[in-house]
Scaffold this active site. Sequence first.
Site, short mmCIF file in Angstrom:
data_model
loop_
_atom_site.label_atom_id
_atom_site.label_comp_id
_atom_site.label_asym_id
_atom_site.label_seq_id
_atom_site.Cartn_x
_atom_site.Cartn_y
_atom_site.Cartn_z
N HIS A 308 0.86 -1.18 0.00
CA HIS A 308 0.00 0.00 0.00
C HIS A 308 0.89 1.23 0.00
O HIS A 308 1.93 1.24 0.65
CB HIS A 308 -0.91 0.02 1.24
CG HIS A 308 -2.05 0.96 1.11
ND1 HIS A 308 -1.92 2.30 1.36
CD2 HIS A 308 -3.32 0.75 0.69
CE1 HIS A 308 -3.09 2.88 1.12
NE2 HIS A 308 -3.95 1.97 0.71
N ASP A 365 -8.00 -5.18 0.19
CA ASP A 365 -8.57 -5.97 -0.89
C ASP A 365 -8.08 -7.41 -0.92
O ASP A 365 -8.55 -8.21 -1.72
CB ASP A 365 -8.32 -5.28 -2.23
CG ASP A 365 -9.22 -4.08 -2.35
OD1 ASP A 365 -10.37 -4.18 -1.90
OD2 ASP A 365 -8.77 -3.04 -2.85
N1 ACO Z 1 4.25 -7.66 -4.95
C1 ACO Z 1 5.59 -7.67 -5.11
N2 ACO Z 1 6.39 -6.59 -4.95
C2 ACO Z 1 5.79 -5.44 -4.63
C3 ACO Z 1 4.39 -5.33 -4.43
C4 ACO Z 1 3.62 -6.50 -4.62
N3 ACO Z 1 2.29 -6.46 -4.45
N4 ACO Z 1 4.07 -4.05 -4.11
C5 ACO Z 1 5.21 -3.36 -4.10
N5 ACO Z 1 6.27 -4.22 -4.40
C6 ACO Z 1 7.70 -3.86 -4.40
C7 ACO Z 1 8.08 -3.04 -5.63
O1 ACO Z 1 8.50 -3.86 -6.69
C8 ACO Z 1 9.18 -2.18 -5.08
O2 ACO Z 1 10.36 -3.00 -4.99
P1 ACO Z 1 11.83 -2.30 -5.21
O3 ACO Z 1 11.95 -1.29 -4.12
O4 ACO Z 1 12.78 -3.45 -5.09
O5 ACO Z 1 11.80 -1.69 -6.58
C9 ACO Z 1 8.74 -1.88 -3.64
O6 ACO Z 1 7.91 -3.00 -3.28
C10 ACO Z 1 7.94 -0.59 -3.47
O7 ACO Z 1 6.87 -0.63 -4.40
P2 ACO Z 1 6.24 0.65 -5.10
O8 ACO Z 1 5.57 0.23 -6.37
O9 ACO Z 1 7.28 1.73 -5.20
O10 ACO Z 1 5.18 1.10 -4.01
P3 ACO Z 1 3.95 2.04 -4.26
O11 ACO Z 1 3.67 2.69 -2.98
O12 ACO Z 1 4.19 2.92 -5.46
O13 ACO Z 1 2.80 1.02 -4.70
C11 ACO Z 1 0.87 -0.35 -4.66
C12 ACO Z 1 1.72 0.67 -3.90
C13 ACO Z 1 0.46 0.22 -6.04
C14 ACO Z 1 -0.40 -0.62 -3.87
C15 ACO Z 1 1.69 -1.65 -4.86
O14 ACO Z 1 2.09 -2.16 -3.60
C16 ACO Z 1 0.94 -2.72 -5.66
O15 ACO Z 1 0.98 -2.70 -6.88
N6 ACO Z 1 0.26 -3.67 -4.95
C17 ACO Z 1 -0.54 -4.69 -5.61
C18 ACO Z 1 -1.88 -4.11 -6.08
C19 ACO Z 1 -2.82 -3.85 -4.94
O16 ACO Z 1 -3.05 -4.70 -4.08
N7 ACO Z 1 -3.45 -2.65 -4.97
C20 ACO Z 1 -4.47 -2.26 -3.98
C21 ACO Z 1 -4.04 -1.11 -3.14
S1 ACO Z 1 -5.20 -0.84 -1.88
C22 ACO Z 1 -6.44 0.03 -2.61
O17 ACO Z 1 -6.34 0.68 -3.60
C23 ACO Z 1 -7.72 -0.06 -1.93
#
Ligand code: ACO
Length: 431
Positions: A308, A365
Amino acid sequence: MGNDTVTVTNNATGKSAEFPLLKGTHGPDVADISTLYQKLGIFTYDPGFKSTGSCKSAITFIDGEEGILLYRGYPIEQLAEQSSYPEVCYLLYYGELPNKKQYADFDKIMNHHSMVNESLRTFYQGFHHNAHPMAIMVGVVGALSAFYHDSLEIGDLRHQEISAHRLIAKMPTIAAACYKHSVGQPMVYPNNKMGYAANFLNMMFSVPADDYEVNPVHARALDLLFTLHADHEQNASTSTVRLAGSSEANPFAAVSAGIGALWGPAHGGANEAVIRMLEEIGDAKNIDKFIARAKDKNDTFRLMGFGHRVYKNYDPRARIIAKMAKEMLGTTSGTDPLLEISLKLEEIALKDEYFIGRKLYPNVDFYSGIIYKAMGIPTNMFTVLFSIARTIGWITQWHEMINDPQRSIGRPRQLYTGAAKRDYVPINARG
Ligand code: ACO
């Protein structure tokens, strides 16, 4: 100036300027850099708004480090336990919990607005039967603006309120009709004797030819899910609603834009994506393979329902939902294999260095889809249910934005990286 300022120095020019540091009720101080360009001739660069506050807001507070979520100051855990979604709607929009009379009046108004104009029903026929229901939602909610020319004066407080009532009251009716269209059944009219969540389930699953009784456990669970999803400060869809509304577009158009933003799998579409991922995993023995894929930088796969932008401790909504998923699945026959896979996945991911190091925990979610599935809601309707719940958040945030004396059209700037200025070359002179 005093201590409550930040000084920015542009080392390239040697120029410095001070900016006020604003203090909220909770949360980190916020540097007011609205005069940065005027004073130093530079913009800020913050893709994804990781350090940018886009507005002042008195609606919802999140502390991502501590896992705290407050609606109008009330902790989500207390509202989940003791309140109901309609009461939360009142609280969010009006700022205070209602007394008995206010609540009864609000309930009456919601009932009054629950039907949609008969001509709106014909809109559904224009969509192919297998259209994604979110595509229909974007269109139909936007089209509401075509019906209420009498109350679209956006600066009029009463018009704002009527539009809010209409949106909150009509969303379940519009959403259930999306489903009915997809399965070729007649649209079911709302029944004002039922509660908000029960009424939605009735419009989804009852048919004119047979008796249908809403399962009260499902209605209570849905009411809770709606409460947990009601608002979440300046997330992608809410920011979209504010930005669209800042141009003085009407609230139905702004909320329709928000529905579009919610659809994406990185946001509200995650609940649908979680179920598709669990189905793809298929068996607990395949989990390690999927975890390895999620960690592989060359693979675009991410563990849906994990991570998140704000919560870096634990999503407090996920804690409440996880408990409910386990309780509810006990009331349906047998244990859901997807729940078993999800529990195992959660257990493995929470012990894995990759997820621990990046503070990736299950979000709201991760479990909501499993509960929806247990209620018989089809997967492609999950994000639609999210949009019903979030409508109160969107319209409350729109209402706050439109009445903010500092409001101006949202217009970010950019760091231009394209071609430098050059002269046009006539086509015959080009190589
Ligand atoms: N699975 C694997 N790796 C992940 C995940 C994941 N679900 N989420 C983040 N990471 C990793 C990234 O690859 C990144 O790794 P790095 O630092 O080695 O490059 C690090 O964790 C940080 O990730 P970011 O994408 O920079 O984090 P951000 O805050 O931008 O993204 C997000 C948040 C979009 C929710 C992301 O965690 C994601 O895509 N999760 C899966 C989708 C999801 O569940 N979305 C629902 C959000 S809740 C809502 O909207 C109600």
